[in-house]
Design a protein around this motif. Structure first.
Motif, PDB file in Angstrom:
ATOM      1  N   LEU A  14     -24.560 -10.598   9.680  1.00 28.53           N
ATOM      2  CA  LEU A  14     -25.750 -11.444   9.509  1.00 28.53           C
ATOM      3  C   LEU A  14     -27.028 -10.694   9.885  1.00 28.53           C
ATOM      4  O   LEU A  14     -28.051 -10.813   9.202  1.00 28.53           O
ATOM      5  N   ARG A  15     -26.987  -9.917  10.968  1.00 24.06           N
ATOM      6  CA  ARG A  15     -28.158  -9.143  11.387  1.00 24.06           C
ATOM      7  C   ARG A  15     -28.528  -8.109  10.331  1.00 24.06           C
ATOM      8  O   ARG A  15     -29.687  -8.000   9.924  1.00 24.06           O
ATOM      9  N   ALA A  56     -30.060  -9.663   7.200  1.00 21.62           N
ATOM     10  CA  ALA A  56     -31.451 -10.067   7.429  1.00 21.62           C
ATOM     11  C   ALA A  56     -32.374  -8.846   7.473  1.00 21.62           C
ATOM     12  O   ALA A  56     -33.450  -8.848   6.872  1.00 21.62           O
ATOM     13  N   GLU A  57     -31.952  -7.787   8.177  1.00 15.71           N
ATOM     14  CA  GLU A  57     -32.786  -6.589   8.285  1.00 15.71           C
ATOM     15  C   GLU A  57     -32.985  -5.902   6.936  1.00 15.71           C
ATOM     16  O   GLU A  57     -34.083  -5.461   6.612  1.00 15.71           O
ATOM     17  N   GLY A  67     -33.902  -9.462   4.172  1.00 14.26           N
ATOM     18  CA  GLY A  67     -34.740 -10.600   4.535  1.00 14.26           C
ATOM     19  C   GLY A  67     -34.067 -11.935   4.282  1.00 14.26           C
ATOM     20  O   GLY A  67     -34.630 -12.987   4.583  1.00 14.26           O
ATOM     21  N   THR A 111     -31.693 -14.875   5.093  1.00 17.22           N
ATOM     22  CA  THR A 111     -31.038 -15.448   6.267  1.00 17.22           C
ATOM     23  C   THR A 111     -30.336 -16.767   5.963  1.00 17.22           C
ATOM     24  O   THR A 111     -29.571 -17.250   6.786  1.00 17.22           O
ATOM     25  N   ASP A 112     -30.615 -17.338   4.788  1.00 20.18           N
ATOM     26  CA  ASP A 112     -30.010 -18.633   4.445  1.00 20.18           C
ATOM     27  C   ASP A 112     -28.653 -18.402   3.790  1.00 20.18           C
ATOM     28  O   ASP A 112     -28.477 -18.560   2.599  1.00 20.18           O
ATOM     29  N   THR A 135     -25.425 -17.611  -0.736  1.00 17.69           N
ATOM     30  CA  THR A 135     -26.798 -17.999  -0.451  1.00 17.69           C
ATOM     31  C   THR A 135     -27.302 -18.902  -1.567  1.00 17.69           C
ATOM     32  O   THR A 135     -26.827 -18.820  -2.701  1.00 17.69           O
TER      33      THR A 135
END
Length: 179
Positions: A64-65, A68-69, A72, A74-75, A107
């Motif tokens: 997950l990290r 996101a990194e 972008g 996160t959903d 997502t």
């Protein structure tokens, strides 16, 4: 691309523990990053988002990290581990030996464009900024017809089976891949 390497039984540095994400959008497209050797952009390939575990984080947390990194996004709903593999490849002047787990994720995110430049990616490290050109959503058909290098090398067939049959009951161990 960040992350630790797990110490081996003799105290030497062993395989780098990696969590990768097979991210599917509502249209069953998979998100891949376009990478290349930092000093040789012509030596390029496509790969799933993900990277090495940091500190005491779990593979799920790392997946997950890293997602996101690198994107972008996160959903996501993180699903099961689909595949596991050990791989070894040269990159940026060193050999990377990795123990990779591939998590399924979904997502609701719909990209405005099929291709996004690396300058739009939020949390890349300095090395990633020099070696990631951008990202793109791929249909299974596009992957099956692609002439580009994609890792893991059998991703098109694996994705086709996933979309046809659903996730496996237990993670499938892929052949070791040495580049």
């Amino acid at each position: 691309m960040s992350g630790d390497r797990a110490p081996g039984p003799d105290g030497s540095v062993g395989l780098r523990r990696v969590a990768r994400v097979v991210l599917l959008d509502p249209r069953d497209r998979i998100l891949l990053l376009h990478g290349h050797e930092p000093d040789h952009p012509e030596d390029d390939w496509w790969f799933t988002p993900g990277g090495g575990l940091e500190g005491e984080e779990t593979r799920e947390e790392a997946a997950l990290r890293e997602l996101a990194e690198e994107t972008g996004i996160t959903d996501v709903a993180l699903g099961p581990v689909l595949w596991k593999r050990v791989c070894s490849s040269p990159f940026a002047g060193q050999r990377w030996d990795q123990d990779e787990w591939y998590f399924l994720a979904r997502t609701t995110h719909e990209a405005a464009a099929d291709v996004v430049a690396a300058t739009a990616l939020p949390g890349l490290t300095e090395l990633e900024r020099r070696s990631v050109a951008g990202l793109r959503w791929w249909t299974c058909g596009e992957l099956l017809a692609a002439h580009e290098t994609v890792y893991p090398t059998k991703l098109a067939g694996l994705l086709s089976a996933l979309l046809d049959e659903g996730p496996p009951g237990a993670p499938v161990v892929l052949d070791t891949e040495i580049v």
